[in-house]
Design a protein around this motif. Structure first.
Motif, mmCIF file in Angstrom:
data_model
loop_
_atom_site.group_PDB
_atom_site.id
_atom_site.type_symbol
_atom_site.label_atom_id
_atom_site.label_comp_id
_atom_site.label_asym_id
_atom_site.label_seq_id
_atom_site.Cartn_x
_atom_site.Cartn_y
_atom_site.Cartn_z
ATOM 1 N N LEU A 1 0.861 -1.186 0.000
ATOM 2 C CA LEU A 1 0.000 0.000 0.000
ATOM 3 C C LEU A 1 0.891 1.228 0.000
ATOM 4 C CD1 LEU A 1 -2.711 -0.916 2.691
ATOM 5 C CD2 LEU A 1 -2.915 -1.075 0.203
ATOM 6 N N GLU A 2 0.450 2.241 -0.704
ATOM 7 C CA GLU A 2 1.179 3.499 -0.702
ATOM 8 C C GLU A 2 1.160 4.068 0.712
ATOM 9 O OE1 GLU A 2 1.273 7.575 -3.409
ATOM 10 O OE2 GLU A 2 -0.303 6.083 -3.733
ATOM 11 N N GLU A 3 2.269 4.631 1.167
ATOM 12 C CA GLU A 3 2.366 5.078 2.554
ATOM 13 C C GLU A 3 2.109 6.581 2.704
ATOM 14 O OE1 GLU A 3 6.044 3.692 4.255
ATOM 15 O OE2 GLU A 3 5.365 1.612 4.222
ATOM 16 N N ASN A 4 1.604 6.942 3.896
ATOM 17 C CA ASN A 4 1.426 8.351 4.291
ATOM 18 C C ASN A 4 0.561 9.144 3.310
ATOM 19 O OD1 ASN A 4 3.304 7.988 6.533
ATOM 20 N ND2 ASN A 4 4.896 7.958 4.963
ATOM 21 N N VAL A 5 -0.568 8.544 2.917
ATOM 22 C CA VAL A 5 -1.431 9.155 1.905
ATOM 23 C C VAL A 5 -2.763 9.645 2.476
ATOM 24 C CG1 VAL A 5 -2.692 8.728 -0.262
ATOM 25 C CG2 VAL A 5 -0.455 7.684 0.103
ATOM 26 N N TYR A 6 -3.368 8.838 3.360
ATOM 27 C CA TYR A 6 -4.754 9.084 3.761
ATOM 28 C C TYR A 6 -4.868 9.729 5.147
ATOM 29 C CZ TYR A 6 -5.650 6.152 -0.242
ATOM 30 O OH TYR A 6 -5.654 5.639 -1.517
ATOM 31 N N ASP A 7 -5.947 10.484 5.316
ATOM 32 C CA ASP A 7 -6.259 11.085 6.618
ATOM 33 C C ASP A 7 -7.013 10.103 7.504
ATOM 34 O OD1 ASP A 7 -5.367 13.812 5.865
ATOM 35 O OD2 ASP A 7 -7.048 13.699 4.468
ATOM 36 N N GLY A 8 -7.705 9.170 6.869
ATOM 37 C CA GLY A 8 -8.488 8.194 7.613
ATOM 38 C C GLY A 8 -8.573 6.884 6.865
ATOM 39 N N ALA A 9 -8.820 5.795 7.601
ATOM 40 C CA ALA A 9 -9.005 4.474 6.999
ATOM 41 C C ALA A 9 -10.080 3.723 7.763
ATOM 42 C CB ALA A 9 -7.699 3.677 7.011
ATOM 43 N N VAL A 10 -10.814 2.910 7.021
ATOM 44 C CA VAL A 10 -11.899 2.102 7.586
ATOM 45 C C VAL A 10 -11.734 0.678 7.080
ATOM 46 C CG1 VAL A 10 -14.403 1.691 7.493
ATOM 47 C CG2 VAL A 10 -13.532 4.030 7.732
ATOM 48 N N MET A 11 -11.900 -0.295 7.982
ATOM 49 C CA MET A 11 -12.007 -1.689 7.557
ATOM 50 C C MET A 11 -13.081 -2.363 8.398
ATOM 51 S SD MET A 11 -9.257 -4.787 7.018
ATOM 52 C CE MET A 11 -9.114 -5.276 8.746
ATOM 53 N N ILE A 12 -14.136 -2.782 7.740
ATOM 54 C CA ILE A 12 -15.254 -3.429 8.416
ATOM 55 C C ILE A 12 -15.323 -4.893 7.983
ATOM 56 C CG2 ILE A 12 -17.760 -3.414 8.729
ATOM 57 C CD1 ILE A 12 -16.256 -1.001 10.008
ATOM 58 N N PHE A 13 -15.174 -5.779 8.961
ATOM 59 C CA PHE A 13 -15.225 -7.219 8.723
ATOM 60 C C PHE A 13 -14.256 -7.658 7.621
ATOM 61 C CE2 PHE A 13 -19.593 -6.274 10.445
ATOM 62 C CZ PHE A 13 -19.335 -6.769 11.707
ATOM 63 N N GLY A 14 -13.035 -7.130 7.706
ATOM 64 C CA GLY A 14 -11.951 -7.583 6.836
ATOM 65 C C GLY A 14 -11.210 -8.696 7.565
ATOM 66 N N HIS A 15 -11.457 -9.925 7.174
ATOM 67 C CA HIS A 15 -10.925 -11.076 7.927
ATOM 68 C C HIS A 15 -9.836 -11.802 7.147
ATOM 69 C CE1 HIS A 15 -13.607 -11.120 11.460
ATOM 70 N NE2 HIS A 15 -14.363 -10.395 10.650
ATOM 71 N N GLU B 1 0.249 -7.913 9.966
ATOM 72 C CA GLU B 1 0.892 -7.322 8.784
ATOM 73 C C GLU B 1 -0.106 -6.469 7.984
ATOM 74 O OE1 GLU B 1 3.311 -8.558 4.710
ATOM 75 O OE2 GLU B 1 2.688 -10.136 6.108
ATOM 76 N N VAL B 2 -1.322 -6.982 7.826
ATOM 77 C CA VAL B 2 -2.349 -6.220 7.107
ATOM 78 C C VAL B 2 -2.676 -4.924 7.858
ATOM 79 C CG1 VAL B 2 -4.785 -6.200 6.408
ATOM 80 C CG2 VAL B 2 -3.368 -8.199 5.903
ATOM 81 N N LEU B 3 -2.848 -5.020 9.163
ATOM 82 C CA LEU B 3 -3.171 -3.828 9.955
ATOM 83 C C LEU B 3 -2.025 -2.817 9.924
ATOM 84 C CD1 LEU B 3 -4.950 -5.461 13.032
ATOM 85 C CD2 LEU B 3 -5.988 -4.477 10.979
ATOM 86 N N ASP B 4 -0.792 -3.314 9.954
ATOM 87 C CA ASP B 4 0.372 -2.417 9.853
ATOM 88 C C ASP B 4 0.382 -1.682 8.509
ATOM 89 O OD1 ASP B 4 1.310 -3.079 12.369
ATOM 90 O OD2 ASP B 4 2.812 -4.522 11.640
ATOM 91 N N LYS B 5 0.056 -2.398 7.437
ATOM 92 C CA LYS B 5 0.002 -1.766 6.111
ATOM 93 C C LYS B 5 -1.051 -0.659 6.089
ATOM 94 C CE LYS B 5 1.259 -5.710 3.144
ATOM 95 N NZ LYS B 5 0.734 -6.596 2.080
ATOM 96 N N ILE B 6 -2.206 -0.946 6.686
ATOM 97 C CA ILE B 6 -3.295 0.031 6.682
ATOM 98 C C ILE B 6 -2.878 1.290 7.439
ATOM 99 C CG2 ILE B 6 -5.624 0.507 7.575
ATOM 100 C CD1 ILE B 6 -6.309 -2.423 6.836
ATOM 101 N N VAL B 7 -2.312 1.128 8.628
ATOM 102 C CA VAL B 7 -1.862 2.295 9.389
ATOM 103 C C VAL B 7 -0.722 2.992 8.655
ATOM 104 C CG1 VAL B 7 -0.842 3.081 11.559
ATOM 105 C CG2 VAL B 7 -2.698 1.431 11.597
ATOM 106 N N GLY B 8 0.122 2.221 7.994
ATOM 107 C CA GLY B 8 1.205 2.807 7.208
ATOM 108 C C GLY B 8 0.702 3.697 6.082
ATOM 109 N N SER B 9 -0.503 3.408 5.585
ATOM 110 C CA SER B 9 -1.065 4.213 4.492
ATOM 111 C C SER B 9 -1.608 5.557 4.985
ATOM 112 C CB SER B 9 -2.181 3.438 3.777
ATOM 113 O OG SER B 9 -3.393 3.429 4.531
#
Length: 199
Positions: A93-107, A115-123
């Motif tokens: 995922l591209e890093e340091n791009v978004y002001d907010g992120a949402v993941m609902i029932f991403g299993h 690792e997935v959660l780290d990528k999301i926060v990294g974005s």
């Protein structure tokens, strides 16, 4: 075609077209944030809701069928949502791009969750907000939605441990009622998380 393409190719919206209740309740946490990413977004119900609130939203999903339904739902609501095909395990995922992120029932399998959660926060940009609702291990007993394999559910203590590296704005393991299309129906055990990426 993956299992999610199969699930989403019907004209019916498997999880409905209304936003997840936790997203609806907590939407103000994003304030005036413009750029919001919705990960594992499925058929677009949360992305379209956030776009209608004035945010600039990009929906990411592993299923092209889901992204097509996201685009159709956005058009029907007269809002703009960008869509991008993305495998959150395999792809970067591209890093340091978004002001907010949402993941609902991403299993995902437990071995991949951090690792997935780290990528999301990294974005997220520094100070960005990540909001998530997922099924907890105990959901197996409820049989009202979500994975049927405990390896694809989230463990309360493991998630809290992961969240501790960020500023925790909200963390709860609660029983809720979720009626979302035909996919989620009834009393459920969920983990709710809102964290702020440290500056």
């Amino acid at each position: 075609m993956n299992q999610w393409d199969e699930k989403f190719k019907s004209a019916t919206y498997f999880y409905g077209t209304k936003p997840n209740a936790f997203v609806e309740q907590q939407v103000n946490v994003f304030g005036q944030s413009k750029q919001i990413a919705c990960y594992a977004e499925g058929e677009g119900r949360n992305a379209v809701f956030l776009a209608a609130k004035g945010h600039d939203v990009t929906a990411f999903d592993y299923a092209q069928e889901g992204l097509q339904k996201t685009a159709a739902l956005a058009k029907s609501q007269d809002v703009q949502v960008k869509t991008e095909l993305k495998d959150l395990i395999q792809d970067t995922l591209e890093e340091n791009v978004y002001d907010g992120a949402v993941m609902i029932f991403g299993h995902f399998a437990k071995a991949d969750q951090s690792e997935v959660l780290d990528k999301i926060v990294g974005s997220l940009k520094a100070g960005g907000i990540f909001l998530m609702e997922v099924y907890e291990d105990a959901q197996l007993r409820y049989q009202t939605g979500g994975p049927k394999d405990i390896d694809y559910l989230y463990n309360e203590s493991a998630l809290k441990n992961w969240a501790s590296q960020h500023e925790i704005l909200h963390f709860a393991c609660v029983e809720v009622e979720r009626v979302e299309g035909i996919g989620h129906n009834g009393r459920s055990k969920v983990l709710q998380l809102i964290v702020k990426k440290r500056m």
